[in-house]
Each structure stands twice: as structure tokens, then as C-alpha cells.
Design a protein around this motif. Structure first.
Motif, PDB file in Angstrom:
ATOM      1  N   ALA B  18       8.179   2.464  30.833  1.00  0.00           N
ATOM      2  CA  ALA B  18       9.611   3.180  32.260  1.00  0.00           C
ATOM      3  C   ALA B  18      10.792   2.620  32.261  1.00  0.00           C
ATOM      4  N   CYS B  22      12.501   0.784  37.446  1.00  0.00           N
ATOM      5  CA  CYS B  22      11.966   2.337  37.792  1.00  0.00           C
ATOM      6  C   CYS B  22      10.949   1.252  38.741  1.00  0.00           C
ATOM      7  N   ASN B 127       8.100  10.204  43.820  1.00  0.00           N
ATOM      8  CA  ASN B 127       9.465   9.897  43.436  1.00  0.00           C
ATOM      9  C   ASN B 127      10.358  11.365  43.638  1.00  0.00           C
ATOM     10  N   PRO B 212      15.402   4.839  39.456  1.00  0.00           N
ATOM     11  CA  PRO B 212      17.051   5.002  39.847  1.00  0.00           C
ATOM     12  C   PRO B 212      17.683   6.380  39.252  1.00  0.00           C
TER      13      PRO B 212
HETATM   14  S1  SF4 Z   1      12.825   5.088  36.862  1.00  0.00           S
HETATM   15 FE1  SF4 Z   1      11.678   7.849  37.545  1.00  0.00          FE
HETATM   16  S2  SF4 Z   1      12.242   8.944  35.387  1.00  0.00           S
HETATM   17 FE2  SF4 Z   1      12.416   6.467  34.736  1.00  0.00          FE
HETATM   18  S3  SF4 Z   1       9.947   6.008  34.429  1.00  0.00           S
HETATM   19 FE3  SF4 Z   1      10.732   5.352  36.050  1.00  0.00          FE
HETATM   20  S4  SF4 Z   1      10.270   7.928  37.805  1.00  0.00           S
HETATM   21 FE4  SF4 Z   1      10.774   8.200  35.299  1.00  0.00          FE
END
Ligand code: SF4
Ligand SMILES: Cc1ncc(C[n+]2csc(CCOP(=O)(O)OP(=O)(O)O)c2C)c(N)n1
Ligand code: SF4
Ligand SMILES: [Mg+2]
Lengths: 287, 296
Positions: B18, B22, B127, B212
Motif C-alpha cells: 500500500a 493508506c 476510498n 492520500p
Molecule cells: S493509498 Fe489509495 S491508491 Fe494507495 S494503496 Fe491505498 S487506496 Fe490504493
């Protein structure tokens, strides 16, 4: 004999490794060759290791697989030499080209072979490409590649940059030219037609058990980070907030219950420093 | 050492892929703390398949089934049927899917699983866009948000449509238990998961999951943004059991929604008039929830 040449790029998310592989293919096309390029279908998170491929032939290409036995390996980020098996499968007599401020003689190749180094970070920063912490080095590396192999001509590379790079074209052209002139090579440059005939692709055995049964802890994601938490234990109240909110499970505790950073796994997100009630955690630049 | 307020056992392993900061990764960590090791997780195409499986490894200390994006609901019905056929009653079956894979692409499979009364937990980590493919809008993207398919510029002012009410859709199927959870409130999160674990029948979680890069804020702000979302009423914490609503966090007066919106780049183009409209809607939704709690 087939005159295909295979190039594998290793970089980090954000450095332009995928664009480098595409730009090289565009340039090879302008040279009248038959190229293809594609990234490894994996994680392209900022800072994470990224692999991309370019394959160039003098005839139409039938192969569409990823490259496991490259003629040339291009490494955009020197720390990957320590953490990733970048030279895996590199052919006898192949060439390793690295972005490094050290001389090419210091590069270690398992089976000897040709090595080249260019300080692409310095070149990128000189031309204002990317930032100090994350310079965009792809065009400087391609210039160096044009110098130490004959996979692509400098004229075609220059034209490809003019046609396909979305921004800062003059700076990227200048970076490619600097890379072309500054690169140093040990063991000789690489001719387009490889001297070694093609071996049949090795077939991977199919897994008998579950597809993925090893622990992800073998990946030390610490090498993604640019900032590192430092815990000032004299301020710590042992509240566990840093542990509780960490998405990477990068905290454990000592015998007295003070937090201990599992440095191999912290990606440097900074959540602990923000959430620590007495502000006992400070984010410092990674050395 | 202060007493741990959530279970010590870690079933999310480090080394996963991640992004830094995250919240969906933290959500899985909390989810598995609540469910424990006798769990099988089914994950469709989404960020979480990538987070879990840099080949040949897994970041989960429990068994995981990788399934096509539209089929999480069907896959957990199948896993439960298999566990029953093999005589393994003491296993929790968990579907863990993104908002795109739940609110849009997998909606009929979710509906089918709820309607069949499958004895399993379905969790949607929200998200609010298709993140794994580079931030495209989903049905769960909120009104006004920038995504790559709802750009900001001439003729486009972020997403033009409001967010889909997934909890409403799920509740229309009368699940045994449904709750909203937010990793910024880990104790509330784990408590609800433990409660759901010990029930039988279809159960659902709507997980608030800040991202983020997709929401355009610095990686150290994930927990702060989550706190604001709940404390200003954008993402209230509540549960519904046998049709009874219960709000699990009431912090007095709601904070202004501005504090939540202004912390994120994806909303930076919104002006005062936009935010006033959002505020009116959030206040109305909150009042409706308070009314539902007192009426049920
Ligand atoms: S921060 Fe967003 S883009 Fe990155 S792994 Fe997590 S959910 Fe996916
Ligand atoms: C049928 C189908 N369409 C498209 C895709 C490509 N795809 C893979 S992951 C993904 C994004 C899923 O978004 P979401 O469910 O919100 O999870 P997130 O990536 O945001 O965590 C898409 C569209 C796919 N795998 N299958
Ligand atoms: S959050 Fe801060 S005070 Fe609490 S345990 Fe971690 S370092 Fe100590
Ligand atoms: Mg999503």
C-alpha cells in the motif's frame, strides 16, 4: 539469426522508468526498427520499485512476454542494486548501465561483463528536471544508453524527446546530450546484434500449493521512504497511539512498553508523528 | 505501558504494497484484529489485491481468495457453502471490496448475497473512487470531488452527481447487522467487528478509507481527515441491528464541513456557495439519522 535486443529498466515510482521504456521504443521506431515497450504489471506506488521493458528488432516482433534474460539492464536508482535482483538473467556479455556518481569500475556484476555509469541525478538537477529528492533522470539515462550501445541513435532520441515528451523539452534534450557525453563504460560498448544466440525461454514450474504462501515481510518496504520517524523516548507516555494507527504495522514494544520502530518496514508516512499526543515523534530526512 | 485498547494480534503483515499512509491498509489491520485467525477473506480486483500480493507472498495471516471485481458477493456465498459442505462451521467468511467493486460493478452480487441470507460479512472500504486504476469517479465519489474523469476546468466542476447511498441500499435488504466504521476511531471499529463476528447471517460494513494520492493530501493526514469526516457529520458512525439505529459517536455539535473539505486537494476548487450547499445537505442527513435513531 534474430537481431532482437532486450532492455530492462529498473526505477522507482515517480522517476520515469516507464516513460523511459516508451521513449526508447519511439526513438527506435524513428530509426526504422520494430520496437515494443510495456511496464511490469505491478505496484506503481510512489517510491516503490518499478520495472519496464523495451524490445527492439530489425523485423516484426512475435514475442510479447516480459523480459527475463535482458541484453541491457538500465538502473535509474542506485539503491535498487542493493535491494532488487536487477541483474537477474542478464546475458553473458550483456551490459549494466547505472545512474551513479561512482565510477563504472566499482559496479559489481556477478559474471564480470560490461558496466557503464553516469551521474544522471546531477544532470537532471542541473537542468531542473524533477526535485532534489526525486530527480527525473530518464532522458539523461537514455542519452547514456545511446552512447554505450547502438540500440538507438542520438538523432532519433532527440527527435523522440521533441515529439513525445509532454513538458520541458529543451531541458530534456540537454539532459540526454549530457548523458551521452558523460557516461563512462568498462568492458566495451554493446553492438546491436547480440553475439550469443537465443536460448529457448525457460518454463516456470506451476505452483503446487497456494499461489502465494510466503510472508510479505520478506519485502523491506523501508526503502520506499524519504522521511524516518525518530522517537524521543523522554517525552513518550507509552500511550500506544503510534502503534495503533500505523498502516504498516511498523511498531513493536520493548520490555518496558516503549515503542520500537521496525525500521525495515516503516514507509515514512508520518501518521505516528501527527497522532502522538505529546509530540514525541519527529520526522527526519532519511540519510 | 498503557493497556492496549484493541487486540494485540497482528494478522496484517508488514511488507505489503500500500502507499505510505493508506487508510484501507489500516482498515484491514483493524478488521482482522476484530475477526481473528479463523477467517477467510475474498478480495476482488482493487487496490487491496495489489496491497496483499506482491508475488509470491501474501500480507494476510489468513487465507485469501482473489476474485473478479464483480463477484465478491457471489464468492462469499460460495465460500460459505463450501465451509458448510466440508463441515467447518467455526470460520468467518469476509468479503473485502472497494467502493467501485461494491457500489457499481459488484452491486448485483452484493444484493444476491444479502437476499440469499448468506452467513458472511461483506465490507466495503470506501476510498470514494477507482484508485487502483488511477482515480476514476465511482458511484461513491462525493458531489464536487475532483477525479481524473470528473476534472476541474471549463465545463466541469468536479463530480456533478451526489454520492450513492450504499448503506441505504444494503439496509433495504434487512441484513442482520450493518455498521459504518472509520479507522480514525479504532476502538469503535474493532468493537463493531467483534459484535458482527459473533452474529450469524448477512452482515455489512461501510468503511471510511482516506487515500492520500487519490484525495490529494499529505500521507501523514489520513487519521486527522478521518476524524474530521465523522465529527462534521460527513461520515457519521452508527450501526443498525434488526432495524434499530444506534449512533455510536455523538461529539456534541457538528463541526463545520469546511474543516473536512479544505484539508483535501480534490475539493480545493469548491467555493463558499458550494460548501454552503454541502453543509445544508450534511446537516439534513444528520438530522434524519438522529430521527431514525429515536424512532427505531
Ligand atoms: S493509498 Fe489509495 S491508491 Fe494507495 S494503496 Fe491505498 S487506496 Fe490504493
Ligand atoms: C470487470 C473489470 N473491469 C475493470 C477492471 C479493472 N480494475 C481493476 S482494479 C479497479 C479499481 C477498483 O476500484 P475500487 O473497487 O473502488 O477499489 P480501489 O482500487 O479504489 O481500492 C478496476 C477498475 C477489472 N479488474 N475488472
Ligand atoms: S504515540 Fe507518542 S507517546 Fe504514544 S507511545 Fe507512541 S511515541 Fe509514545
Ligand atoms: Mg475505491
Amino acid at each position: 539469426m534474430a537481431a532482437v535486443i532486450e532492455i530492462r529498466f529498473h526505477g522507482r515510482g515517480g522517476q520515469g522508468a516507464v516513460v523511459a521504456s516508451e521513449l526508447l521504443a519511439q526513438a527506435a521506431f524513428l530509426d526504422g526498427k520494430w520496437p515494443q515497450s510495456f511496464p511490469f504489471f505491478g505496484v506503481e506506488r510512489r517510491g516503490a520499485p518499478v520495472t519496464a521493458y523495451t524490445r527492439i528488432d530489425t523485423h516484426p516482433l512475435g514475442v510479447r512476454t516480459s523480459i527475463t534474460t535482458p541484453d541491457v539492464v538500465v538502473v535509474l536508482e542506485p539503491s535498487l542494486l542493493r535491494t532488487q535482483p536487477v541483474t537477474d538473467g542478464l546475458r553473458d556479455g550483456g551490459l549494466l548501465l547505472v545512474n551513479s556518481s561512482h565510477p563504472a569500475e566499482e559496479l559489481v556484476l556477478p559474471a564480470g561483463g560490461r558496466r557503464a555509469a553516469v551521474d544522471a541525478n546531477r544532470i537532471a538537477v542541473t537542468h531542473g528536471l524533477g526535485s532534489l529528492t526525486m530527480p527525473i533522470v530518464n532522458t539523461a539515462m537514455l542519452g547514456a544508453l545511446a552512447a554505450v550501445t547502438d540500440v538507438v541513435s542520438m538523432e532519433a532520441l532527440d527527435r523522440a524527446i521533441q515529439e513525445f515528451v509532454p513538458a520541458r523539452r529543451p531541458e530534456n534534450q540537454a539532459a540526454a546530450s549530457d548523458g551521452y557525453h558523460d557516461v563512462r563504460v568498462v568492458g566495451g560498448t554493446l553492438p546491436f546484434t547480440p553475439s550469443v544466440p537465443r536460448a529457448a525461454a525457460a518454463t516456470l514450474p506451476l505452483p503446487e500449493g497456494p499461489m502465494a504462501s510466503e510472508s510479505s515481510e520478506r519485502y523491506h518496504t523501508a526503502d520506499w521512504r524519504t522521511l524516518r520517524p525518530v522517537i524521543h523516548l523522554e517525552k513518550c507516555t507509552r500511550c500506544n497511539f503510534c502503534w495503533k494507527f500505523c498502516p504498516d504495522d511498523a511498531f513493536s514494544f520493548d520490555a518496558e512498553g516503549y515503542p520500537v520502530l521496525r525500521t525495515d518496514y516503516c514507509k515514512g508516512c508520518g501518521i505516528c508523528a501527527v497522532e502522538c499526543p505529546p509530540r514525541a515523534i519527529e520526522m527526519v530526512e532519511e540519510a | 505501558m498503557a493497556k492496549l485498547t484493541i487486540p494485540a494480534q497482528e494478522l496484517l503483515r508488514s511488507g505489503h504494497s500500500a502507499c505510505p499512509g493508506c487508510a484501507p491498509a489500516l482498515a484491514m489491520r483493524l478488521m482482522l484484529k476484530g475477526l481473528g485467525p479463523r477467517t477467510i477473506v475474498s478480495i476482488p480486483a482493487c487496490c487491496w489485491t495489489v496491497i496483499d500480493t506482491p508475488y509470491p507472498t501474501t500480507a494476510l495471516g489468513v487465507a485469501m481468495l482473489d476474485n473478479p471485481i464483480e463477484s465478491t458477493g457471489a464468492s462469499i456465498s460460495g465460500l460459505r457453502a463450501a465451509a458448510d459442505a466440508l463441515g467447518i462451521p467455526d470460520v468467518t467468511i469476509l468479503g473485502f471490496a472497494g467502493d467501485g467493486g461494491t457500489a457499481d460493478i459488484g452491486l448485483q452480487a452484493l444484493s444476491g448475497m444479502l437476499e440469499r441470507r448468506t452467513n458472511a460479512i461483506y465490507a466495503m472500504y470506501d476510498n470514494e473512487a477507482y484508485m487502483n486504476t488511477g482515480v476514476q469517479r465511482s458511484g461513491a465519489t462525493p458531489l464536487g470531488a475532483w477525479t481524473t474523469t470528473t476534472p476541474v476546468g471549463e465545463g466541469s466542476h468536479g463530480k456533478a452527481e451526489p454520492k450513492k447511498d450504499v448503506m441505504g441500499i444494503v439496509l433495504a435488504h434487512h441484513p442482520v447487522y450493518a455498521a459504518t466504521v472509520n479507522p480514525s476511531f479504532p476502538e469503535d471499529f474493532v468493537k463493531k467487528v467483534e459484535k458482527a463476528r459473533d452474529l450469524s447471517g448477512p452482515r455489512f460494513f461501510h468503511i471510511f478509507a482516506p487515500c492520500p494520492p487519490g484525495w490529494r493530501y499529505p500521507s501523514d493526514q489520513s487519521i486527522e481527515i478521518g476524524k474530521r469526516a465523522t465529527d462534521c457529520g460527513v461520515f457519521p458512525l452508527y450501526e443498525v441491528m434488526d432495524g434499530h439505529y444506534h449512533i455510536t459517536r455523538k461529539g456534541g455539535a457538528l463541526k463545520p464541513v469546511r474543516e473536512y473539505f479544505q484539508a483535501q486537494g480534490r475539493f480545493s476548487h469548491l467555493g463558499d456557495a458550494d460548501l454552503d450547499r454541502v453543509q445544508a445537505q450534511v446537516t439534513a442527513d444528520w438530522n434524519r439519522l438522529v430521527r431514525l435513531e429515536s424512532e427505531t
